[in-house]
Design an enzyme around this catalytic site. Structure first.
Site, short mmCIF file in Angstrom:
data_model
loop_
_atom_site.label_atom_id
_atom_site.label_comp_id
_atom_site.label_asym_id
_atom_site.label_seq_id
_atom_site.Cartn_x
_atom_site.Cartn_y
_atom_site.Cartn_z
N HIS A 1 0.89 -1.17 0.00
CA HIS A 1 0.00 0.00 0.00
C HIS A 1 0.92 1.22 0.00
O HIS A 1 1.96 1.21 0.64
CB HIS A 1 -0.89 -0.02 1.24
N GLY B 1 -5.44 -11.81 2.91
CA GLY B 1 -4.34 -12.77 2.82
C GLY B 1 -4.80 -14.21 2.65
O GLY B 1 -4.20 -14.99 1.89
#
Lengths: 490, 474
Positions: free
Chosen positions: A132, A158
């Site tokens: 990010h 995830g």
């Protein structure tokens, strides 16, 4: 540290915002070669850290985990995650000096301290990867000149990243290279190889920039993705209570309604979602959406402006510095709302009934998607990015609401998204106050219940044309076409 | 009510029926099905009093049982031949005319005349029975049976060798007769099963394995499939010639595990385990729950993360030296309950089988014409040719298992891993799965690694055994 975006000239800002391209499978023929034999060290062994590492190793890459000395000594969960899965685990001091690529997979708010701790240990010419861009773009982290900085961001939690890899597929992934930190010009090759290593190339890779990723990601998650679903859930539930609808039914209609209606969005955009309604209901939803767009437009603009100027990140970082007092308070408030506290009933609601009795919800999704898209593109974000951060992700977030209501949504998304979501909600609920006064159960809870489904031809043609010609539908058609080419044949 | 209770019957030492318990209630009409040599004709013959009872009881048989079978037909012809041999006169024996053969047991002469005309036997009535063709003698046998006012009709493959018109007529006649007389019919193929049949008995290896009501559609379909797998002449489909696996070194073992240990926290699943699997060498792995059977397999498939900290060499790759998991998986076909749980997709059966070429759950790659054709051949072998586009997740549990086995074998991997392939299946589906595995084992060069804890689920041809005891391996 200064906001990086604000240090750029307008021309540079627009150029960065305009970056986003869907990459074709044949751009990945080199596979993981660029990373083969290199030492990859992951910082952070949470869901993203562990699962990306498992995928990368199964793709033939050398992966180990650097944890803080106290996490190792106390055998914390992150240590257990890494060792039970047969990974080499060591301290920063042990592993980072020999690392070729360091994967920073810690939460946003730890980035500054993590990067400051690892940078002095990293060897000359190594690569630092983010998932990010907040730290680089909003906090203005300055990474050493010799270090290559890239971003590889799987657009799923995830656990999905791992599950899809094991199935032989992957999850859509965004990659970017931080132009200021690409001393050897190898950033793109590394990012591509990394995306292959996690399986992302099979599901579609978007090549973007740190800036476009941050500015569009923040905008999408605050407004249509999380904000609109939260505000919509609360308003629709309260209205149904006012109208005397059974609380269990109302709770269920909302909890699963977002998921069901946006599933149609995933397949065929706003057009298909609207086409699931009867003709009179479609015209009604269209009119409601137009009205809401006019009311909410200034709010969407404000969010985008605050994101662009850095006001948003400043506000949020102030709360980080204040031990998340606001975030935690707002989270607690959400848990106390009537919608959140009313369990879904056990009645059957058919797939079509979610559309028929949820006309207002469909209108809210349409208004939110279109407004977010329009706002992003008018701010210089390229249509491709704007599409992914609005329409494309709405069903993914709606799915989390279906699992465990707003609690699950806010638990799954990042703290950054959650903070922005509450900001939006606090402004949007009162903003729609007058509008909601005129709403009755015919558009939320009961359906139109008409004897005659007849509509005026001219009006229907006009409404259909307006829905289909919206720019989000144009780009959506193209991108969904690409995705379908490479995506699951099922 | 005809009742066989734990009945074992011997047929001249050539064949035995074992421990058959079977009840035919009034109003029931049974079909007996099974592969060749399974004992279905023997079971039918028992109803006509044939065979030597060894143990158990048989009660309720009516006096007049009409049996039509190849064995009876052969006996009658043999008897005619013996008459001929016994003839001491120096004249050419014509043998008994067909008309007399019919008359000998006929109780209904009008019906006999009708049948003779209907089946086109009129011109042959004067000819010696033993001179007739097989089809013609079969018709004579049918007339004898149907005109004997039987109280039970037992027909073993009655439709075999009949021309179309005769067949249609016979079926029509039987369905009328069925209103008053109980019938037992032996058939090789279900698609000829007459409407009036109410129950099916499935015989395998001298045992009456399954009894199914006709109107139990699911059980009927499963039995159909089982019979198909047992009797189909279809071959196990070939591998895709365009998709050859990278060749393995011929001398190398497929798998060599040295001193393997799996441990979670303080809990050791097994330790110091050595195991080598040579090419074309099949193994059965057994051991109680929790002894690490699945763990051991997943060290081979690469699904266990601790495969990277053990000394494992598979298909020429030393694990943890830069190989990818897909390079390993391409050599392995894999079926387990866990895979079935993972395989929650709505895609069609053809695509599920094709996904075996790519080792994926679901299909993400465009398939070739050849791959689709091979997948269809597999579906035909499974008796699911018509169901290629049915969504996988709408299949019964047992059918899903069959399709996953086909998926595992579609690329003809050097190693096929079957982890408890019968787990969670009922008797019928267990037989289905075993029938399929047996066919695969008999017709390919794949080494099979078969894990189970039921000793009766043995597969012929697997002669190496590895037993995990829970703490040590042997």
């Amino acid at each position: 540290m200064a906001n990086y975006f604000n240090t750029l000239s307008l021309r540079e800002q627009l150029a960065e915002l305009g970056k986003c391209r869907f990459m074709h499978l044949d751009e990945f023929t080199e596979g993981v070669d660029a990373l083969r034999g290199k030492k990859m060290v992951v910082i952070g062994c949470g869901a993203q850290g562990l699962n990306q590492g498992l995928n990368l190793r199964d793709s033939g890459l050398d992966v180990s985990y650097a944890l803080r000395a106290e996490a190792i000594e106390q055998k914390r969960q992150s240590w257990k995650n890494a060792t039970e899965n047969g990974f080499t685990v060591g301290t920063y001091d042990e592993l980072l000096p020999t690392a070729d690529v360091v994967l920073n997979l810690t939460p946003d708010k730890q980035h500054t301290s993590v990067v400051n701790a690892i940078m002095p240990l990293m060897k000359h010419g190594a690569c630092l990867s983010y998932s990010h861009g907040f730290n680089i773009v909003e906090e203005g982290m300055q990474v050493r000149d010799d270090i290559t900085v890239i971003m590889v961001a799987p657009k799923c939690p995830g656990s999905e990243v791992r599950a899809e890899y094991v199935r032989g597929f992957g999850v859509p992934t965004l990659i970017a290279v931080h132009e200021d930190n690409d001393p050897n010009g190898e950033g793109l090759a590394l990012a591509k190889a990394y995306a292959v290593g996690t399986g992302g190339h099979k599901a579609g890779v978007l090549m973007s920039s740190f800036i476009a990723e941050v500015k569009s990601d923040l905008m999408g998650e605050q407004t249509i993705l999380c904000g609109m679903l939260q505000t919509g859930s609360l308003l629709c539930f309260d209205k149904m209570m006012e109208e005397g609808i059974d609380p269990g039914y109302a709770s269920k209609l909302i909890q699963y309604g977002w998921e069901t209606t946006t599933e149609a969005l995933k397949y065929g955009g706003v057009t298909n979602m609207m086409d699931r309604l009867s003709n009179p209901a479609k015209i009604r939803a269209f009119d409601l959406a137009e009205e809401m767009k006019d009311i909410m437009r200034p709010l969407y603009w404000k969010h985008q402006d605050d994101i662009m100027t850095g006001t948003f990140s400043q506000t949020m970082m102030a709360d980080w510095a204040n031990d998340d007092v606001e975030l935690l308070g707002w989270r607690a408030d959400t848990a106390e709302t009537p919608f959140e506290k009313t369990p879904a009933g056990d009645m059957e609601i058919s797939e079509q009934e979610y559309f028929d009795n949820g006309i207002l919800m469909v209108a809210m999704v349409k208004a939110g998607v279109e407004l977010a898209f329009e706002t992003m593109t008018s701010a210089g974000i390229i249509a491709d990015s704007a599409y992914y951060e609005s329409l494309h992700e709405t069903p993914l977030i709606a799915n989390t609401v279906a699992r465990k209501k707003l609690y699950e949504m806010n638990a799954t998304i990042s703290d950054t998204a959650e903070y922005g979501c509450y900001l939006y909600n606090h402004a949007c609920v009162p903003l729609l106050g007058d509008f909601m006064k005129d709403i009755t159960s015919d558009v939320i809870g009961k359906g139109l219940e008409l004897d005659d489904n007849g509509v005026d031809n001219a009006r229907l043609i006009e409404v259909n044309a307006a829905i289909r010609s919206h720019p989000v539908e144009q780009i959506g058609g193209v991108l969904r076409g690409y995705m379908a080419d490479m995506k699951r044949i099922i | 009510m005809i009742c066989l209770d734990a009945l074992s019957v011997d047929f001249d030492g050539r064949f035995q029926l074992h421990d058959v318990s079977w009840t035919i209630q009034p109003g029931e009409h049974w079909l007996i099905a099974g592969a060749n040599g399974s004992g279905k004709s023997a079971l039918a013959a028992v109803l006509a009093g044939d065979g030597q009872g060894l143990s158990g009881t048989l009660s309720g048989l009516p006096d007049r049982v009409a049996l039509v079978s190849y064995e009876r037909q052969a006996e009658l012809i043999e008897a005619e031949r013996r008459k001929d041999d016994a003839d001491i006169l120096d004249v050419i024996s014509e043998g008994t005319p067909a008309a007399e053969i019919i008359d000998a047991v006929c109780q209904d002469h009008d019906l006999a005349q009708t049948l003779i005309d209907t089946l086109g036997l009129r011109p042959l009535m004067g000819r010696a029975f033993r001179k007739l063709s097989t089809g013609e003698t079969r018709k004579v046998m049918l007339i004898r049976a149907l005109t004997s006012r039987p109280e039970l009709v037992v027909l073993d493959e009655p439709f075999d060798g009949l021309d179309h018109d005769s067949l249609m007529w016979l079926q029509g006649h039987l369905s009328v007769l069925a209103e008053t007389v109980p019938m037992v019919i032996v058939l090789n193929r279900f698609d000829e099963c007459p409407e009036f049949i109410t129950h099916i008995a499935y015989v395998d290896d001298g045992h009456l394995l399954h009894q199914v009501k006709r109107d139990d559609e699911r059980a009927f379909a499963e039995l159909y499939q089982l019979l198909h797998l047992k009797t189909s002449e279809l071959e196990v489909p070939r591998a895709d010639p365009a998709d050859r696996l990278p060749a393995l070194n011929s001398g190398d073992p497929l798998v060599r595990i040295t001193g393997a240990t799996i441990r979670y926290d303080e809990n050791t699943v097994f330790e110091n385990l050595d195991w080598t699997i040579e090419a074309n060498q099949s193994w059965q792995v057994s051991g109680p729950n929790g002894s690490g059977k699945t763990c051991l397999l997943s060290l081979i498939t690469g699904d266990h993360p601790q495969c990277y900290v053990n000394d494992i060499r598979v298909f020429g790759f030393q694990r943890g030296t830069g190989e990818s998991i897909w390079q390993i998986k391409q050599y392995i076909g894999y079926v387990s309950t866990a895979l079935q749980w993972e395989y929650r997709v709505g895609t069609g059966l053809r695509n599920v089988i094709i996904s075996g070429f790519f080792d994926s759950i679901g299909l993400y790659t465009k398939s070739t014409e050849t791959q689709r054709a091979i997948a269809d051949d597999w579906l035909a072998l499974l008796g699911m040719a018509e169901r290629a586009d049915e969504p996988f997740n709408s299949l019964s549990y047992g059918d899903q298992r069959l399709v996953l086995i086909a998926r595992a074998m579609v690329k003809h991997p050097p190693l096929l891993i079957l982890d408890e392939p019968c787990l969670g299946l009922d008797e019928m589906n267990r037989h289905l799965v075993l029938a399929l595995i047996e066919r695969i084992c008999a017709s390919s060069e794949t080494a099979v690694l078969y894990v189970n804890h039921r000793s009766e689920d043995r597969i012929p041809g697997i002669d190496n055994h590895l037993t995990l005891s829970g703490d040590t391996a042997s």
